[in-house]
Design an enzyme around this catalytic site. Sequence first.
Site, PDB file in Angstrom:
ATOM      1  N   ARG A  34     -28.203  28.903  34.256  1.00  0.00           N
ATOM      2  CA  ARG A  34     -26.971  28.449  35.229  1.00  0.00           C
ATOM      3  C   ARG A  34     -26.951  27.279  35.345  1.00  0.00           C
ATOM      4  O   ARG A  34     -26.954  26.470  36.643  1.00  0.00           O
ATOM      5  CB  ARG A  34     -27.298  29.651  37.032  1.00  0.00           C
ATOM      6  CG  ARG A  34     -26.894  30.004  36.702  1.00  0.00           C
ATOM      7  CD  ARG A  34     -25.380  31.095  36.796  1.00  0.00           C
ATOM      8  NE  ARG A  34     -24.755  31.991  36.707  1.00  0.00           N
ATOM      9  CZ  ARG A  34     -24.924  32.922  37.538  1.00  0.00           C
ATOM     10  NH1 ARG A  34     -24.726  33.060  38.876  1.00  0.00           N
ATOM     11  NH2 ARG A  34     -24.385  34.447  37.303  1.00  0.00           N
ATOM     12  N   ARG A  38     -22.307  25.377  40.389  1.00  0.00           N
ATOM     13  CA  ARG A  38     -22.087  24.714  41.773  1.00  0.00           C
ATOM     14  C   ARG A  38     -22.626  24.129  42.242  1.00  0.00           C
ATOM     15  O   ARG A  38     -23.135  23.081  43.160  1.00  0.00           O
ATOM     16  CB  ARG A  38     -21.334  25.764  42.263  1.00  0.00           C
ATOM     17  CG  ARG A  38     -20.209  26.550  42.368  1.00  0.00           C
ATOM     18  CD  ARG A  38     -19.849  27.395  43.633  1.00  0.00           C
ATOM     19  NE  ARG A  38     -20.491  29.254  42.933  1.00  0.00           N
ATOM     20  CZ  ARG A  38     -20.177  29.729  43.605  1.00  0.00           C
ATOM     21  NH1 ARG A  38     -19.265  30.053  45.207  1.00  0.00           N
ATOM     22  NH2 ARG A  38     -20.581  31.022  43.840  1.00  0.00           N
ATOM     23  N   ARG A  47     -14.104  23.226  38.833  1.00  0.00           N
ATOM     24  CA  ARG A  47     -13.342  24.492  38.515  1.00  0.00           C
ATOM     25  C   ARG A  47     -12.334  24.428  40.104  1.00  0.00           C
ATOM     26  O   ARG A  47     -11.658  25.426  40.784  1.00  0.00           O
ATOM     27  CB  ARG A  47     -15.438  24.649  40.392  1.00  0.00           C
ATOM     28  CG  ARG A  47     -15.086  26.380  40.998  1.00  0.00           C
ATOM     29  CD  ARG A  47     -14.850  27.282  39.514  1.00  0.00           C
ATOM     30  NE  ARG A  47     -15.134  27.983  40.246  1.00  0.00           N
ATOM     31  CZ  ARG A  47     -14.808  29.247  40.829  1.00  0.00           C
ATOM     32  NH1 ARG A  47     -13.693  29.154  41.437  1.00  0.00           N
ATOM     33  NH2 ARG A  47     -14.741  30.435  41.658  1.00  0.00           N
ATOM     34  N   ASP A  84     -18.809  34.026  30.796  1.00  0.00           N
ATOM     35  CA  ASP A  84     -20.031  35.164  31.803  1.00  0.00           C
ATOM     36  C   ASP A  84     -19.788  36.787  31.165  1.00  0.00           C
ATOM     37  O   ASP A  84     -18.868  36.766  30.482  1.00  0.00           O
ATOM     38  CB  ASP A  84     -19.074  35.217  33.538  1.00  0.00           C
ATOM     39  CG  ASP A  84     -19.505  36.278  34.001  1.00  0.00           C
ATOM     40  OD1 ASP A  84     -20.145  34.917  34.977  1.00  0.00           O
ATOM     41  OD2 ASP A  84     -19.336  37.968  33.841  1.00  0.00           O
ATOM     42  N   TYR A 157     -22.453  47.617  35.601  1.00  0.00           N
ATOM     43  CA  TYR A 157     -21.562  46.867  36.017  1.00  0.00           C
ATOM     44  C   TYR A 157     -20.231  47.362  35.805  1.00  0.00           C
ATOM     45  O   TYR A 157     -19.056  47.824  36.874  1.00  0.00           O
ATOM     46  CB  TYR A 157     -20.631  45.494  35.726  1.00  0.00           C
ATOM     47  CG  TYR A 157     -21.706  44.178  36.701  1.00  0.00           C
ATOM     48  CD1 TYR A 157     -21.379  44.012  37.495  1.00  0.00           C
ATOM     49  CD2 TYR A 157     -23.042  44.110  35.391  1.00  0.00           C
ATOM     50  CE1 TYR A 157     -22.727  42.974  38.015  1.00  0.00           C
ATOM     51  CE2 TYR A 157     -23.858  42.894  36.180  1.00  0.00           C
ATOM     52  CZ  TYR A 157     -23.101  42.784  37.378  1.00  0.00           C
ATOM     53  OH  TYR A 157     -24.648  41.860  38.107  1.00  0.00           O
TER      54      TYR A 157
HETATM   55  O1  1CP Z   1     -25.272  27.883  32.583  1.00  0.00           O
HETATM   56  C1  1CP Z   1     -25.606  29.186  32.806  1.00  0.00           C
HETATM   57  O2  1CP Z   1     -26.162  29.982  32.564  1.00  0.00           O
HETATM   58  C2  1CP Z   1     -23.743  29.678  31.345  1.00  0.00           C
HETATM   59  C3  1CP Z   1     -22.846  30.293  32.212  1.00  0.00           C
HETATM   60  C4  1CP Z   1     -23.353  31.725  32.811  1.00  0.00           C
HETATM   61  C5  1CP Z   1     -23.803  33.068  32.467  1.00  0.00           C
HETATM   62  C6  1CP Z   1     -25.084  32.898  31.603  1.00  0.00           C
HETATM   63  C7  1CP Z   1     -22.315  31.977  34.089  1.00  0.00           C
HETATM   64  C8  1CP Z   1     -21.637  31.819  34.784  1.00  0.00           C
HETATM   65  N1  1CP Z   1     -22.750  33.162  34.129  1.00  0.00           N
HETATM   66  C9  1CP Z   1     -23.970  34.046  33.214  1.00  0.00           C
HETATM   67  C10 1CP Z   1     -24.047  35.156  32.725  1.00  0.00           C
HETATM   68  C11 1CP Z   1     -24.574  36.624  33.492  1.00  0.00           C
HETATM   69  N2  1CP Z   1     -23.157  36.573  34.720  1.00  0.00           N
HETATM   70  C12 1CP Z   1     -25.108  37.018  34.678  1.00  0.00           C
HETATM   71  C13 1CP Z   1     -26.452  37.501  33.836  1.00  0.00           C
HETATM   72  C14 1CP Z   1     -28.054  36.439  33.962  1.00  0.00           C
HETATM   73  C15 1CP Z   1     -27.980  36.127  34.979  1.00  0.00           C
HETATM   74  O3  1CP Z   1     -28.874  37.412  36.208  1.00  0.00           O
HETATM   75  O4  1CP Z   1     -27.718  35.427  36.130  1.00  0.00           O
HETATM   76  C16 1CP Z   1     -24.528  37.431  35.784  1.00  0.00           C
HETATM   77  C17 1CP Z   1     -25.436  38.723  36.193  1.00  0.00           C
HETATM   78  C18 1CP Z   1     -23.727  38.049  35.631  1.00  0.00           C
HETATM   79  C19 1CP Z   1     -22.399  38.217  36.390  1.00  0.00           C
HETATM   80  C20 1CP Z   1     -22.450  37.441  37.209  1.00  0.00           C
HETATM   81  N3  1CP Z   1     -21.197  36.825  37.405  1.00  0.00           N
HETATM   82  C21 1CP Z   1     -22.729  37.004  38.554  1.00  0.00           C
HETATM   83  C22 1CP Z   1     -23.644  38.319  39.966  1.00  0.00           C
HETATM   84  C23 1CP Z   1     -22.751  39.332  40.129  1.00  0.00           C
HETATM   85  C24 1CP Z   1     -23.898  40.236  41.499  1.00  0.00           C
HETATM   86  O5  1CP Z   1     -23.734  40.418  41.542  1.00  0.00           O
HETATM   87  O6  1CP Z   1     -24.472  41.108  40.719  1.00  0.00           O
HETATM   88  C25 1CP Z   1     -21.975  36.357  39.431  1.00  0.00           C
HETATM   89  C26 1CP Z   1     -21.963  35.460  40.942  1.00  0.00           C
HETATM   90  C27 1CP Z   1     -20.914  35.439  38.203  1.00  0.00           C
HETATM   91  C28 1CP Z   1     -19.794  34.529  38.523  1.00  0.00           C
HETATM   92  C29 1CP Z   1     -20.317  33.479  37.929  1.00  0.00           C
HETATM   93  N4  1CP Z   1     -20.474  33.023  36.467  1.00  0.00           N
HETATM   94  C30 1CP Z   1     -20.920  32.080  35.998  1.00  0.00           C
HETATM   95  C31 1CP Z   1     -20.851  31.303  37.607  1.00  0.00           C
HETATM   96  C32 1CP Z   1     -21.183  29.392  37.468  1.00  0.00           C
HETATM   97  C33 1CP Z   1     -20.713  31.864  38.550  1.00  0.00           C
HETATM   98  C34 1CP Z   1     -20.191  31.483  39.703  1.00  0.00           C
HETATM   99  C35 1CP Z   1     -18.790  31.478  39.942  1.00  0.00           C
HETATM  100  C36 1CP Z   1     -17.979  30.324  40.953  1.00  0.00           C
HETATM  101  O7  1CP Z   1     -18.147  29.403  40.244  1.00  0.00           O
HETATM  102  O8  1CP Z   1     -16.983  30.271  41.307  1.00  0.00           O
END
Ligand code: 1CP
Length: 351
Positions: A34, A38, A47, A84, A157
């Site tokens: 990540r 944000r 964004r 994602d 999921y």
């Molecule tokens: O910078 C980076 O790491 C690259 C981008 C990236 C990656 C590798 C994002 C952007 N998401 C992911 C992987 C991801 N997505 C995982 C595996 C890693 C981890 O455990 O965090 C998972 C579980 C997700 C699913 C997901 N996407 C969630 C979690 C949901 C939950 O409650 O279980 C969330 C909140 C997202 C949204 C998301 N993905 C990425 C960002 C920056 C965001 C936030 C959204 C935003 O900016 O509004």
Amino acid sequence: MQERLGTANLPQKKLLLQAMSGECTSQIPFWLMRQAGRYLPEYRELRTTAGSFLNMCFNPEFAAEVTLQPLRRFGMDAAILFSDILVVPYALGQSLNFVEGEGPRLGPFENFAEIDFAAFDKKLQPVYETIRRVRKSLAADKALIGFAGAPWTIACYMVQGQGDGAFNDAKKFAFSNPQEFDRLIGTLVTATSRYLIEQIRSGVDAVQIFDSWAGLLPEPYFERWVIKPTRRIVDNIHKAYPAFPVIGFPRQAGALYQKYAENAGVSCVGIDQYFPLEQAARTFGDKVAIQGNLEPVFLLTGGKTLESEVRSLLEKAGKAPFIFNLGHGVIKETPPEHVAQLAEILRTYRR
Ligand code: 1CP
């Protein structure tokens, strides 16, 4: 170092790939899960312009820009593709929405018997275009990491429709319909292999398989739904691109990390902050490279605490091939100055 098929000679050695090929590098390569997100004002700005999160993932211009933002500020050794893990179920045909402030919501679960590959490939084209764009702007000594979710985590999921950290409904479904669940995992092995191979063809240097919820499975299901499907994906990748570097991140696998390191076929294992780095280095640091595992709250804290915790972690890696990362993603309240402080420590450290 193993040369990758279909690529010209690398003009300069990439530190991340040296570590992944098993070298005990003197300087420690680093990137952060990540790292685009944000906590960065320039991310928040883009964004807002992009509108929805999915729009940003599927707009190659925006996604490429966001991928590169953290490297401009902090000079990490690798960029990670901005996307994602849930784009895979989306490309398979399940509806997907990111609800502001709440996280992802998927539509009704369907166990896709057959993949519509034409539709799948078409929906994911913007991701491959993002990779090609990033590749063009990335310095020769920086690596680009592609990624996908592991079948188990994605299935959680898909079945439950949203995350809650426990996934009891998804587990209940899996334990009461193991054959049907095997079929879903099989579909995801095929889809994910295809997706990662296309990312490699488009220009990534390494891929990471995120198994964020691996720690929720006890034996023998951990082997059945975490280790074996990952192994099949790695084998498929290696049929197309022999010895291609793959990072596996079975988060919170605890005592099962060793089995994963020995059997999943990956070249690097990502560990979370609850698994001792010393133990990883000692027990499987001779078989795979290790990535991890700073507690993300130390980065949130900054200052002397961050400095001493980072230095103590670096000592614990010993002589194992090591990539510095967090144990999980950057927390969104993290001040960017703390990331700059971390980058400075790592840039000047030598072992
Ligand atoms: O910078 C980076 O790491 C690259 C981008 C990236 C990656 C590798 C994002 C952007 N998401 C992911 C992987 C991801 N997505 C995982 C595996 C890693 C981890 O455990 O965090 C998972 C579980 C997700 C699913 C997901 N996407 C969630 C979690 C949901 C939950 O409650 O279980 C969330 C909140 C997202 C949204 C998301 N993905 C990425 C960002 C920056 C965001 C936030 C959204 C935003 O900016 O509004």
